[in-house]
Design a protein around this motif. Structure first.
Motif, PDB file in Angstrom:
ATOM      1  N   LEU A 109     -32.148 123.638 -20.473  1.00  0.00           N
ATOM      2  CA  LEU A 109     -32.825 124.904 -20.019  1.00  0.00           C
ATOM      3  C   LEU A 109     -34.253 124.526 -19.490  1.00  0.00           C
ATOM      4  CD1 LEU A 109     -33.119 128.045 -20.196  1.00  0.00           C
ATOM      5  CD2 LEU A 109     -33.985 128.035 -22.519  1.00  0.00           C
ATOM      6  N   ALA A 110     -34.780 123.604 -19.995  1.00  0.00           N
ATOM      7  CA  ALA A 110     -36.159 122.976 -19.318  1.00  0.00           C
ATOM      8  C   ALA A 110     -36.031 122.590 -17.933  1.00  0.00           C
ATOM      9  CB  ALA A 110     -36.784 122.185 -20.145  1.00  0.00           C
ATOM     10  N   ALA A 111     -34.783 121.663 -17.710  1.00  0.00           N
ATOM     11  CA  ALA A 111     -34.615 121.321 -16.520  1.00  0.00           C
ATOM     12  C   ALA A 111     -34.427 122.272 -15.443  1.00  0.00           C
ATOM     13  CB  ALA A 111     -33.462 120.007 -16.560  1.00  0.00           C
ATOM     14  N   VAL A 112     -33.530 123.423 -15.765  1.00  0.00           N
ATOM     15  CA  VAL A 112     -33.206 124.380 -15.121  1.00  0.00           C
ATOM     16  C   VAL A 112     -34.243 125.102 -14.501  1.00  0.00           C
ATOM     17  CG1 VAL A 112     -31.686 126.667 -14.700  1.00  0.00           C
ATOM     18  CG2 VAL A 112     -30.800 124.601 -15.718  1.00  0.00           C
ATOM     19  N   VAL A 113     -35.238 125.536 -15.484  1.00  0.00           N
ATOM     20  CA  VAL A 113     -36.421 126.107 -15.070  1.00  0.00           C
ATOM     21  C   VAL A 113     -37.278 125.534 -14.257  1.00  0.00           C
ATOM     22  CG1 VAL A 113     -38.436 127.126 -15.964  1.00  0.00           C
ATOM     23  CG2 VAL A 113     -36.381 127.595 -17.246  1.00  0.00           C
ATOM     24  N   ILE A 114     -37.477 124.132 -14.296  1.00  0.00           N
ATOM     25  CA  ILE A 114     -38.322 123.407 -13.432  1.00  0.00           C
ATOM     26  C   ILE A 114     -37.862 123.090 -12.099  1.00  0.00           C
ATOM     27  CG2 ILE A 114     -39.139 120.838 -13.131  1.00  0.00           C
ATOM     28  CD1 ILE A 114     -39.427 120.722 -16.483  1.00  0.00           C
ATOM     29  N   VAL A 115     -36.382 122.839 -11.967  1.00  0.00           N
ATOM     30  CA  VAL A 115     -35.760 123.040 -10.733  1.00  0.00           C
ATOM     31  C   VAL A 115     -35.943 124.288 -10.075  1.00  0.00           C
ATOM     32  CG1 VAL A 115     -33.639 122.601  -9.530  1.00  0.00           C
ATOM     33  CG2 VAL A 115     -34.287 121.131 -11.471  1.00  0.00           C
ATOM     34  N   ALA A 116     -35.556 125.559 -10.577  1.00  0.00           N
ATOM     35  CA  ALA A 116     -35.864 126.452  -9.985  1.00  0.00           C
ATOM     36  C   ALA A 116     -37.296 126.782  -9.360  1.00  0.00           C
ATOM     37  CB  ALA A 116     -35.566 127.892 -10.895  1.00  0.00           C
ATOM     38  N   VAL A 117     -38.047 126.561 -10.201  1.00  0.00           N
ATOM     39  CA  VAL A 117     -39.599 126.826  -9.846  1.00  0.00           C
ATOM     40  C   VAL A 117     -39.930 125.965  -8.789  1.00  0.00           C
ATOM     41  CG1 VAL A 117     -42.077 126.469 -10.637  1.00  0.00           C
ATOM     42  CG2 VAL A 117     -40.547 127.499 -11.971  1.00  0.00           C
ATOM     43  N   LEU A 118     -39.556 124.470  -8.650  1.00  0.00           N
ATOM     44  CA  LEU A 118     -39.680 123.699  -7.679  1.00  0.00           C
ATOM     45  C   LEU A 118     -39.431 124.229  -6.359  1.00  0.00           C
ATOM     46  CD1 LEU A 118     -39.908 120.121  -9.389  1.00  0.00           C
ATOM     47  CD2 LEU A 118     -41.602 121.521  -8.721  1.00  0.00           C
ATOM     48  N   PHE A 119     -37.982 124.647  -6.353  1.00  0.00           N
ATOM     49  CA  PHE A 119     -37.308 125.063  -5.354  1.00  0.00           C
ATOM     50  C   PHE A 119     -37.873 126.256  -4.766  1.00  0.00           C
ATOM     51  CE2 PHE A 119     -33.900 127.408  -3.203  1.00  0.00           C
ATOM     52  CZ  PHE A 119     -33.245 126.480  -2.320  1.00  0.00           C
ATOM     53  N   LEU A 120     -38.411 127.321  -5.602  1.00  0.00           N
ATOM     54  CA  LEU A 120     -39.131 128.386  -4.825  1.00  0.00           C
ATOM     55  C   LEU A 120     -40.408 128.088  -4.187  1.00  0.00           C
ATOM     56  CD1 LEU A 120     -38.626 131.078  -7.553  1.00  0.00           C
ATOM     57  CD2 LEU A 120     -37.558 130.951  -5.351  1.00  0.00           C
ATOM     58  N   VAL A 121     -41.090 127.055  -5.036  1.00  0.00           N
ATOM     59  CA  VAL A 121     -42.530 126.541  -4.489  1.00  0.00           C
ATOM     60  C   VAL A 121     -42.091 125.683  -2.950  1.00  0.00           C
ATOM     61  CG1 VAL A 121     -44.378 125.007  -4.712  1.00  0.00           C
ATOM     62  CG2 VAL A 121     -43.623 126.608  -6.513  1.00  0.00           C
TER      63      VAL A 121
END
Length: 239
Positions: A109-121
């Motif tokens: 869950l933490a990895a998915v959230v981090i990847v999603a935020v980085l992708f958006l940024v």
């Protein structure tokens, strides 16, 4: 059931232990028969979860309500697959299998959230905000128009020489304008001969009209008087 001698983070030794346990017919159970299917189910469910998240919040091809419902449906399959994997990996030790399941789910869950935020940024970091881009484009356009107007007005005025090619810089672009100026040539208008006075009888006459002979005394008109008759009068004498 024999307890595992290695911790979960000791992946190499732990994997050899699980394989040796599965191949030992004297020990009860086959942990690989649980570990492999559980791992495949977990990976398949995780892949579908990531796809649903991408299609819902990145591509906007799925409604958010539909995406959330799909995630709720897929979550038990993922957690169940992780538990089966952990149960075989921990050699049927249920407390340790639950703990490993919680760790894997939390890290995922933490990895998915981090990847999603980085992708958006990273996806939106190379683009300027809409307002600032409009301001810059409008500012550059106004500067370009102002300079174009000034250059055209200076080129069209009668008091400035021909400037040829004029390069105007504005808004990060270079514009080339061909400025031309019409030159009006003065046309010489013929001046009518004026009258002179005869040096002999002081008679006034126009030499050209009288064939350069005084009509009173018949004396020929001197050359200097002929030139004086054909020259235009000065502006001061006209006034």
């Amino acid at each position: 059931m024999p307890e595992s001698q290695y911790r979960a983070r000791q992946v190499g030794a732990k994997t050899h232990e699980v394989v040796d346990y599965d191949h030992d017919d004297s020990k009860p159970g086959k942990p690989l028969h649980i570990l492999v299917p559980g791992g495949l189910v977990a990976l398949g469910a995780l892949g579908v979860i990531i796809l649903v998240i991408y299609q819902t919040w990145f591509e906007n091809q799925l409604d958010q309500t539909t995406g959330i419902i799909l995630l709720v449906i897929l979550a038990p399959f993922y957690i169940g697959g992780v538990f089966l994997f952990s149960y075989g990996y921990e050699l049927y030790n249920i407390p340790r299998a639950f703990r490993l399941t919680a760790i894997i789910v939390f890290l995922t869950l933490a990895a998915v959230v981090i990847v999603a935020v980085l992708f958006l940024v990273l996806a939106g970091g190379g683009k300027l905000p809409e307002g600032s881009s409009k301001k810059k484009s409008s500012g550059g356009g106004s500067k370009t128009q102002a300079r174009n107007v000034s250059s055209s007005s200076s080129g069209g005025g009668s008091g400035f020489p021909n400037l040829g090619n004029v390069v105007v810089l504005g808004g990060g672009r270079t514009h080339t304008r061909e400025v031309t100026r019409e030159v009006v040539k003065e046309v010489e208008v013929p001046v009518a001969p004026r009258s002179i006075n005869c040096p002999n009888c002081n008679r006034a006459y126009v030499p050209a009209d009288e064939k350069y002979i005084c009509p009173s005394c018949g004396a020929p008109t001197p050359k200097e008087l002929i030139d004086e008759s054909e020259q235009p009068k000065a502006r001061g004498s006209e006034q």
